[in-house]
Design a protein around this motif. Structure first.
Motif, mmCIF file in Angstrom:
data_model
loop_
_atom_site.group_PDB
_atom_site.id
_atom_site.type_symbol
_atom_site.label_atom_id
_atom_site.label_comp_id
_atom_site.label_asym_id
_atom_site.label_seq_id
_atom_site.Cartn_x
_atom_site.Cartn_y
_atom_site.Cartn_z
ATOM 1 N N SER A 80 1.928 35.900 30.085
ATOM 2 C CA SER A 80 1.714 35.724 28.649
ATOM 3 C C SER A 80 2.956 36.174 27.890
ATOM 4 N N ARG A 81 3.372 35.377 26.865
ATOM 5 C CA ARG A 81 4.551 35.722 26.073
ATOM 6 C C ARG A 81 4.195 36.058 24.615
ATOM 7 N N GLU A 82 3.004 35.742 24.161
ATOM 8 C CA GLU A 82 2.624 35.961 22.769
ATOM 9 C C GLU A 82 1.395 36.865 22.658
ATOM 10 N N LEU A 103 -1.283 36.553 24.222
ATOM 11 C CA LEU A 103 -2.520 35.804 24.477
ATOM 12 C C LEU A 103 -3.166 36.261 25.774
ATOM 13 N N ARG A 109 6.622 27.565 19.908
ATOM 14 C CA ARG A 109 7.041 28.823 20.528
ATOM 15 C C ARG A 109 6.417 28.936 21.916
ATOM 16 N N ALA A 122 4.419 30.298 24.785
ATOM 17 C CA ALA A 122 3.266 31.200 24.807
ATOM 18 C C ALA A 122 2.994 31.774 26.181
#
Length: 629
Positions: free
Chosen positions: A312-314, A316, A407, A409
């Motif tokens: 996960s990058r955001e 989430l 972006r 995610a």
């Protein structure tokens, strides 16, 4: 014929027709003796001595000296045992028909502005063919469409499909995993890759030593004992009827009946556990196995991309990343997209329908999900559409990137993972007496080493051609009986060369199922250990029946030699012995393997990325660029 003659003769005897009775019994025996003589000559030509000699002697001697009833009883017992064996093998062959239905026999050829279905032997160099989605490429050829997406796993062991550009060579036996494409034949069917592997299978089968039946291995010693007692009884008493009585009692019905009954029962029990054994010979051979050679792709591994990690990058939730990606991937037919959808459904995630979908073939998909613009695809595809700094993948993995509103995610990491419970399965096999376990694959060495790390295999052999797999099997056979397990076309020659070849029948290639001695009817590798256990216990029961039956027969032969039994009484005594050993042999129907089996397949929890044991695939196999594979 023998059973009908025996019953008809008894009816005539009751009706008071003794002359006709003897004639009918003799006529019922003659076809059996004639068949036996053919088998005896064939066996002697091969340097073998079987049970047929004892049975032929007893029936012939009984007829010569007028003991027609005894001869008829022996004929029924012998032909009945032979029928049992042929019935069991015939049933196993019939169950193979559905498994072999995938063998390509026809191809769609362009002709006069249209398409015609033609047999493979009518395809010639230069013919233009249409290869539909899911079709097996029938002949070697050159791709004339813009590209083709082919699954070569059955040929090379490479676990995931690859995209080939226009002009690239496609091998026969590969499966079209993408859209339909055109192929220009560069070989006829007889000269193509698939045909070459089939010829290699045939050569391996011819070189394979024939399986000797358990009963035949006892026959020579039993024949010597029988003749010694019969000749001694005749010589000491001067009465040839005593010798006939000895031969009738000596008819090896415990061998003829007990062994097939126990082994047929073992075949039935093995099939109950999803293991189809093609006859009693392979079942006996399974009981002697000491070396196991495993293929990798589709055998030791699942052969399909599975999720082994989600990043996960955001912030989430990982399940939300999978849900969004799978919702959009419902609009794509790409194999990796379908695998993402299947994984999301397996986790019980609620997918929604995408809107405004646009797909760049082989690279990725964009669309609207829950009012947000979503992009799913390979790293390069997503990087073109979103801020995707830090996107990276490790060799041996398929990366599915997800961007939301421009972006990055998260990433879904996929690989061809080991089958669940593989280590427990290998431990169970060692508990069954398997001394050596090896891996033999056509995939790269670094892939094979990564996948098998921690399994404790005795050796790993990679980059093998079908012929090299055969040579490996033959080399291991010099030390101990070998079982080879595989699922691809490239495994078929090695399966044919092994003492016992085992094919994954649920999703494996038809060529491997045809070449193998055993087929796993369910896509579960953990069925091998119970199959071996059933084979060994069925053989043990057969041996118990043989030892008990032969021991009782020898006692009966001695009694007949001293004049205490007439030929008819000897035949009836032999029937009592037969019933006893058959009842004992039927215990094989109640075999319950003690080998633990893995639980039903379930989605494993994603391990940390640094601990993933995925297949080490080429970088070109990332879902993106021109491949999206």
């Amino acid at each position: 014929m023998s059973l009908t003659g025996l019953c008809l003769g008894m009816a005539l005897h009751v009706a008071g027709q003794p002359q006709a009775t003897g004639t009918v019994w003799a006529l019922a025996v003659l076809p059996v003796i004639a068949t036996l003589l053919v088998e005896i000559l064939r066996s002697l030509a091969q340097g073998e001595f079987g049970l047929d000699i004892v049975a032929a002697l007893s029936m012939s001697a009984a007829l010569i000296f007028g003991e027609n009833l005894a001869a008829a009883v022996v004929a029924v017992m012998y032909s009945g045992g032979s029928f049992l064996e042929s019935f069991a093998e015939g049933r196993a062959r019939r169950e193979m028909r559905d498994l072999l239905s995938r063998v390509p026999r026809m191809a769609a050829r362009y002709c006069n502005g249209g398409l015609e279905d033609v047999p493979l032997d009518r395809i010639t160099h230069g013919d233009r063919l249409l290869i539909r989605q899911g079709d097996v490429v029938p002949v070697d050829g050159r791709i004339t469409s813009a590209s083709a997406y082919l699954d070569n796993s059955a040929l090379t062991g490479e676990p995931l499909p690859i995209r080939l550009p226009q002009g690239a060579e496609a091998m026969s036996g590969a499966t079209n995993a993408g859209e339909a494409f055109d192929l220009e034949a560069t070989n006829d069917a007889g000269s193509s890759t698939y045909a070459g592997i089939v010829r290699l299978v045939e050569a391996a089968q011819r070189s394979k030593a024939p399986m000797s039946r358990l009963a035949d291995r006892w026959s020579l010693g039993f024949l010597a004992v029988t003749l010694a007692i019969a000749l001694a009884a005749w010589g000491l008493s001067g009465d040839p009827i005593r010798a006939v009585a000895v031969l009738v009692v000596a008819t090896p019905c415990p061998l003829i009946l007990a062994v097939p009954v126990a082994l047929v029962a073992g075949l039935s029990r093995a099939a109950h556990f999803g293991v189809l054994v093609k006859g009693a010979g392979p079942l006996e051979a399974m009981a002697r196995i000491r070396t196991l050679i495993l293929d990798k792709t589709g055998t030791l591994t699942d052969g399909r991309p599975q999720i082994v990690g989600i990043e996960s990058r955001e912030g989430l939730d990982k399940d939300e990343i999978l849900r969004l990606a799978a919702s959009l991937d419902q609009a794509s037919k790409h194999p990796v997209a379908q695998a993402v959808v299947a994984a999301a459904k397996a986790r019980g995630l609620a997918l929604v329908l995408p809107h405004d979908v646009a797909e760049r073939p082989g690279e990725g998909v964009t669309g609207m999900i829950d009012g947000r613009r979503i992009a799913v695809g390979g790293s390069a595809f997503v990087a073109d559409l979103a801020e995707a700094d830090g996107l990276q993948s490790q060799c041996g993995q398929v990366v599915v990137a997800l961007a939301i509103d421009g972006r990055l995610a998260g990433q879904i990491i996929m690989a061809d993972a080991l089958r669940e419970g593989a280590d427990e399965m290998l431990a169970a096999l060692r508990a069954q007496g398997i001394l050596r376990i090896l891996l033999a694959t056509g995939d790269r060495a670094d892939v094979a080493q990564r996948v098998t790390q921690g399994l404790g295999l005795d050796a790993v052999h990679a980059d093998l051609s079908p012929g090299e797999k055969v040579r490996l099997v033959i080399g291991e056979h010099a030390s101990a009986p070998v079982m080879m397990v595989g699922d691809g076309v490239n495994d078929a020659p090695a399966l044919a060369a092994a003492d016992v070849g085992v094919a994954m029948g649920a999703r494996g290639a038809a060529a491997s199922a045809e070449a193998a001695d055993v087929v796993l009817l369910v896509d579960r590798l953990d069925r091998i250990a119970p199959g071996i256990e059933i084979a060994r216990r069925a053989k043990a029961i057969a041996l118990q029946s043989v030892i008990a039956g032969i021991g009782l027969s020898v006692l009966g032969m001695l009694a007949a030699g001293f004049g205490y039994l007439t030929p008819v009484q000897g035949a009836l005594l032999q029937e009592v012995i037969d019933v006893a050993v058959i009842l004992n042999a039927l215990r094989a129907l109640r075999i319950v393997p003690q080998t633990p089996r893995a639980t039903a397949t379930r989605e494993p929890a994603p391990p940390p990325l640094e601990n993933v044991h995925g297949a080490d695939l080429p970088a070109s196999h990332s879902r993106g660029a021109a491949d999206r594979s």
